[in-house]
Design a protein around this motif. Structure first.
Motif, PDB file in Angstrom:
ATOM      1  N   LEU A  92      -4.304  -6.174   5.800  1.00  0.00           N
ATOM      2  CA  LEU A  92      -2.888  -6.323   5.465  1.00  0.00           C
ATOM      3  C   LEU A  92      -2.184  -4.972   5.456  1.00  0.00           C
ATOM      4  O   LEU A  92      -1.037  -4.859   5.909  1.00  0.00           O
ATOM      5  CB  LEU A  92      -2.749  -7.012   4.105  1.00  0.00           C
ATOM      6  CG  LEU A  92      -3.167  -8.490   4.047  1.00  0.00           C
ATOM      7  CD1 LEU A  92      -3.035  -9.013   2.613  1.00  0.00           C
ATOM      8  CD2 LEU A  92      -2.316  -9.331   4.998  1.00  0.00           C
ATOM      9  N   ASP A  93      -2.846  -3.924   4.939  1.00  0.00           N
ATOM     10  CA  ASP A  93      -2.231  -2.601   4.906  1.00  0.00           C
ATOM     11  C   ASP A  93      -1.969  -2.089   6.322  1.00  0.00           C
ATOM     12  O   ASP A  93      -0.909  -1.529   6.609  1.00  0.00           O
ATOM     13  CB  ASP A  93      -3.114  -1.614   4.160  1.00  0.00           C
ATOM     14  CG  ASP A  93      -3.094  -1.848   2.651  1.00  0.00           C
ATOM     15  OD1 ASP A  93      -2.175  -2.558   2.180  1.00  0.00           O
ATOM     16  OD2 ASP A  93      -3.988  -1.331   1.961  1.00  0.00           O
ATOM     17  N   GLU A  96       0.870  -4.019   7.930  1.00  0.00           N
ATOM     18  CA  GLU A  96       2.162  -3.568   7.413  1.00  0.00           C
ATOM     19  C   GLU A  96       2.552  -2.235   8.040  1.00  0.00           C
ATOM     20  O   GLU A  96       3.716  -1.995   8.358  1.00  0.00           O
ATOM     21  CB  GLU A  96       2.117  -3.437   5.890  1.00  0.00           C
ATOM     22  CG  GLU A  96       3.422  -2.927   5.276  1.00  0.00           C
ATOM     23  CD  GLU A  96       4.641  -3.751   5.675  1.00  0.00           C
ATOM     24  OE1 GLU A  96       5.717  -3.143   5.859  1.00  0.00           O
ATOM     25  OE2 GLU A  96       4.516  -4.989   5.818  1.00  0.00           O
ATOM     26  N   TYR A  99       4.027  -3.063  11.345  1.00  0.00           N
ATOM     27  CA  TYR A  99       5.407  -3.542  11.203  1.00  0.00           C
ATOM     28  C   TYR A  99       6.367  -2.371  11.039  1.00  0.00           C
ATOM     29  O   TYR A  99       7.451  -2.348  11.628  1.00  0.00           O
ATOM     30  CB  TYR A  99       5.540  -4.477  10.002  1.00  0.00           C
ATOM     31  CG  TYR A  99       5.000  -5.867  10.228  1.00  0.00           C
ATOM     32  CD1 TYR A  99       5.488  -6.658  11.276  1.00  0.00           C
ATOM     33  CD2 TYR A  99       4.030  -6.408   9.386  1.00  0.00           C
ATOM     34  CE1 TYR A  99       5.002  -7.943  11.476  1.00  0.00           C
ATOM     35  CE2 TYR A  99       3.543  -7.694   9.580  1.00  0.00           C
ATOM     36  CZ  TYR A  99       4.030  -8.453  10.630  1.00  0.00           C
ATOM     37  OH  TYR A  99       3.547  -9.720  10.825  1.00  0.00           O
ATOM     38  N   ARG A 100       5.985  -1.368  10.241  1.00  0.00           N
ATOM     39  CA  ARG A 100       6.849  -0.212  10.035  1.00  0.00           C
ATOM     40  C   ARG A 100       7.050   0.549  11.342  1.00  0.00           C
ATOM     41  O   ARG A 100       8.168   0.939  11.675  1.00  0.00           O
ATOM     42  CB  ARG A 100       6.261   0.706   8.962  1.00  0.00           C
ATOM     43  CG  ARG A 100       6.345   0.130   7.554  1.00  0.00           C
ATOM     44  CD  ARG A 100       6.055   1.203   6.513  1.00  0.00           C
ATOM     45  NE  ARG A 100       4.654   1.620   6.549  1.00  0.00           N
ATOM     46  CZ  ARG A 100       3.706   1.112   5.787  1.00  0.00           C
ATOM     47  NH1 ARG A 100       3.979   0.133   4.937  1.00  0.00           N
ATOM     48  NH2 ARG A 100       2.465   1.567   5.858  1.00  0.00           N
ATOM     49  N   ASP A 403       9.926   4.339   6.003  1.00  0.00           N
ATOM     50  CA  ASP A 403       8.952   3.951   7.024  1.00  0.00           C
ATOM     51  C   ASP A 403       8.402   5.187   7.727  1.00  0.00           C
ATOM     52  O   ASP A 403       7.202   5.289   8.005  1.00  0.00           O
ATOM     53  CB  ASP A 403       9.598   3.020   8.052  1.00  0.00           C
ATOM     54  CG  ASP A 403       9.822   1.615   7.525  1.00  0.00           C
ATOM     55  OD1 ASP A 403       9.219   1.258   6.502  1.00  0.00           O
ATOM     56  OD2 ASP A 403      10.599   0.865   8.151  1.00  0.00           O
ATOM     57  N   SER A 406       6.009   7.121   5.591  1.00  0.00           N
ATOM     58  CA  SER A 406       4.744   6.422   5.413  1.00  0.00           C
ATOM     59  C   SER A 406       3.736   6.742   6.508  1.00  0.00           C
ATOM     60  O   SER A 406       2.543   6.471   6.355  1.00  0.00           O
ATOM     61  CB  SER A 406       4.978   4.908   5.362  1.00  0.00           C
ATOM     62  OG  SER A 406       5.258   4.387   6.656  1.00  0.00           O
TER      63      SER A 406
END
Length: 438
Positions: A92-93, A96, A99-100, A403, A406
């Motif tokens: 999941l990380d 994500e 997605y970013r 984003d 990150s």
């Protein structure tokens, strides 16, 4: 601070050679003052200068490029604006994180497309998508199948091709399988960067052929060239790997040289024999071993193959001629029946990578912000890095800055010569381990 190593781009760039010659903006001369200075005229610098001008319409921006825009690394890439990460994990990380990245990349593509449309930039901008390919069943199993699974987890459209369908799409029997995704844009990168430079807002002044020889950061920013200087209270650093010369990101960047060739245009008879219906772009399962290819709007083939560790950011004597012969051999292997098609242009460009794949983004020092180290995905990463550096510098609220942050920061590299030994050993291991994709 004296600058000891400058870009030395020659005039071999094939993308520039096949478009009308553009007039460079005048070089910096005399003493100039501005509210902002942007160093570097690649995708990051062009995007940052435009965004600064939009955010602060009553302030002046000076953009300085060491060479001619379009002849630098940004104009020498393969001409892909990529919207997807090639290889992501299924946690999941990690999803994500994907997605970013997609939010950032697609923002950059939309921005560039708006500029192309608004300013009529003639760069063969085309949302063709791309084929991520494997040359062997092993490559398909180890790279393409996980990529397909991750696209499904992300909810992204794709098409799996192999056999006759793949051969008809690309006109070659070389590939074992491919994953086609529709979001990638293909273009002539030299025409795109030149068009972006020539369509700047009125409060941006562009200076080309103005390598900085000396820099001072004690009271604002002063950049000195052979013929002039510019003084500004604030700067955005967009000189990519050359930012090290200014004292930033020391021991953070790995420098590589990459090579590409363009064939002459295929004749009508050759196109009939080749038989691919539309222009396309191919990225390989392993970029160090295999080949990035394009079939262009004007019926040429591009071959991008050969990446070498080059910490000095310089070509070796006779290197491009050896590359031309290699590219011709690889082209003949993939397109039997087109042996009379020669390589019309061969060129090289330097790319900047970080050990952990992170960009050098954010505030470097008081009133100095960075948008460098695009890790060989410069069209999109450079563009969104430049936009967001300008937003950060001007205090513009933009949720995409989070984003961007990150994505992390470049990790520290070992000192030389241990770095050189380690990189070259790892590179040879990668070539041997992935030789099935050659």
């Amino acid at each position: 601070m004296k600058i000891h190593r400058l870009p030395e781009n020659d005039r071999t760039n094939g993308w520039s050679a096949i478009i009308p010659e553009r007039a460079a903006h005048k070089e910096l001369a005399g003493e100039a003052r501005a509210d902002w200075v942007v160093l570097g005229g690649g995708y990051a610098g062009l995007a940052a200068a435009r965004r600064l001008a939009e955010n602060r319409p009553n302030e002046s921006v000076v953009l300085i490029e060491a060479g001619q825009i379009g002849e630098n690394a940004s104009g020498r890439n393969s001409g892909f604006a990529i919207d997807l990460p090639h290889n992501v994990g299924s946690s999941l990380d990690e999803l994500e994180g994907s997605y970013r990245f997609m939010r950032l990349a697609r923002m950059a593509i939309d921005h560039l497309e708006t500029m192309v449309d608004e300013h009529g930039i003639q760069c063969n901008w085309r949302r063709s998508g791309k084929y991520h390919t494997a040359s062997s069943p092993r490559g398909a199993r180890e790279v393409l199948e996980p990529f397909r699974d991750e696209l499904e987890a992300l909810g992204e459209p794709y098409r799996w091709l192999e056999g006759r369908e793949l051969r008809q799409a690309l006109g070659t029997p070389h590939f074992a399988a491919a994953v086609y995704t529709p979001g990638c844009v293909l273009m002539n990168p030299a025409a795109l960067t030149g068009g972006l430079a020539d369509s700047m807002p009125e409060n941006v002044t562009v200076h080309e052929n103005s390598p900085v020889l000396e820099a001072e950061f004690s009271s604002g920013v002063v950049l000195k060239t052979a013929s002039g200087s510019v003084r500004a209270p604030r700067m955005i650093m967009a000189a990519n790997g050359f930012s090290e010369q200014f004292g930033f990101n020391r021991r953070k960047f790995l420098h590589f040289v990459a090579h590409a060739s363009l064939t002459r245009p295929l004749s009508q008879e050759e196109r009939a024999r080749y038989s691919a219906p539309e222009p396309w772009g191919v990225t390989p399962a392993n970029a160090f071993v295999a080949i990035t290819m394009r079939f262009t709007e004007d019926n040429r083939m591009l071959i991008r193959h050969g990446i070498h560790f080059r910490p000095g950011q310089r070509l070796l004597p006779g290197e491009q001629e050896k590359v031309r012969k290699t590219h011709k051999r690889l082209f003949d292997q993939r397109f039997p029946g087109l042996e009379n098609v020669g390589m019309e242009h061969t060129w090289s460009g330097f790319v900047c990578l970080s050990r952990n794949g992170a960009p050098a983004f954010g505030e470097l020092a008081p009133n100095i912000w960075s948008a460098t180290c695009q890790n060989a995905v410069g069209v999109t990463k450079g563009t969104f890095g430049g936009i967001l550096a300008a937003d950060m510098a001007t205090g513009r609220d933009n949720p995409l800055i989070e984003d961007m942050l990150s994505l992390g920061k470049p990790s520290l590299l070992p000192p030389r010569p241990f770095l050189d030994i380690g990189v070259r050993a790892r590179f040879q291991w990668e070539l041997w381990r992935n030789r099935h994709e050659a």
